[in-house]
Design an enzyme around this catalytic site. Structure first.
Site, short mmCIF file in Angstrom:
data_model
loop_
_atom_site.label_atom_id
_atom_site.label_comp_id
_atom_site.label_asym_id
_atom_site.label_seq_id
_atom_site.Cartn_x
_atom_site.Cartn_y
_atom_site.Cartn_z
N VAL A 92 0.87 -1.17 0.00
CA VAL A 92 0.00 0.00 0.00
C VAL A 92 0.90 1.22 0.00
O VAL A 92 2.04 1.16 0.47
CB VAL A 92 -0.98 0.02 1.20
CG1 VAL A 92 -2.03 -1.07 1.06
CG2 VAL A 92 -0.25 -0.10 2.52
N SER A 93 0.40 2.33 -0.52
CA SER A 93 1.24 3.51 -0.67
C SER A 93 1.37 4.35 0.59
O SER A 93 2.39 4.99 0.80
CB SER A 93 0.69 4.40 -1.80
OG SER A 93 0.72 3.68 -3.01
N THR A 94 0.33 4.36 1.40
CA THR A 94 0.35 5.21 2.60
C THR A 94 -0.12 4.44 3.82
O THR A 94 -0.77 3.41 3.71
CB THR A 94 -0.56 6.45 2.41
OG1 THR A 94 -1.90 5.99 2.22
CG2 THR A 94 -0.13 7.29 1.23
N GLN A 128 -3.84 3.52 4.20
CA GLN A 128 -4.42 2.48 3.35
C GLN A 128 -4.25 1.13 4.04
O GLN A 128 -3.35 0.93 4.84
CB GLN A 128 -3.73 2.46 1.98
CG GLN A 128 -4.01 3.69 1.16
CD GLN A 128 -3.27 3.65 -0.17
OE1 GLN A 128 -2.19 3.09 -0.27
NE2 GLN A 128 -3.86 4.27 -1.18
#
Length: 185
Positions: free
Chosen positions: A22-24, A27
């Site tokens: 996940v990017s952040t 998330q």
């Protein structure tokens, strides 16, 4: 071993290893993890990082632990990398180790002949695209030069500044640092 026995032996030797990203921090990777576990992954490595970052600790840890005949499984291709060039390079590295690759959403499986073909075509198309970009860039630069334009920033040292530098330096009264400071270079 013949027929079914050999197939059972081959299946038992393959270990599915999942990778989720996940990017952040806000998330949640649980959807990916659930899909990977359902697909049969015995272990899932999860990163929270942009796909464009070169340093993804869990990906690095996973790659270090892979053995020949393992298969890396991702939920979607973009979870492994954002750049097609980097994705192809990573999967080529896996193949050199004898490790397969599978993407659940895109139904890509490099352990099959069709999957290898599809991925080879993707690699060829990516290389073709890079070559086209290079050709267009070179053609644009050549056309600009033909019109008398040259790329890059304008030179800092104008003919007038060069004359001043020669005069100041020739007088032996100024250091190189003082001359540079005076001219703002």
């Amino acid at each position: 071993m013949h027929g079914v026995g050999r197939l059972r032996y081959a299946i038992c030797m393959t270990t599915l290893i999942g990778y989720a990203r996940v990017s952040t921090d806000d998330q949640n990777a649980q959807l990916q993890i659930d899909a990977l576990k359902t697909a049969g992954c015995i272990k899932v490595f999860t990163d929270t990082a942009s796909g464009s970052l070169a340093n993804r600790p869990e990906l690095d840890k996973m790659v270090d632990q892979l053995r020949a005949d393992d298969v890396v499984v991702v939920w979607r291709l973009d979870r492994l990398g954002r750049s097609l060039k980097n994705l192809i390079a990573l999967i080529d590295d896996l193949a050199e180790k004898g490790v397969g690759f599978r993407s659940l959403s895109e139904s890509i499986d490099t352990t099959t002949a069709n999957g290898k073909l599809f991925f080879s075509l993707m690699g060829a198309l990516a290389e073709f695209e890079r070559d086209l970009i290079r050709e267009r860039t070179n053609a644009g630069l050549a056309a600009a030069r033909a019109r008398g334009r040259f790329g890059g920033r304008p030179p800092v040292m104008t003919p007038e500044k060069i004359t001043v530098v020669r005069q100041m330096y020739g007088s032996r009264e100024h250091t190189g640092e003082a001359i540079a400071k005076t001219l703002g270079v």
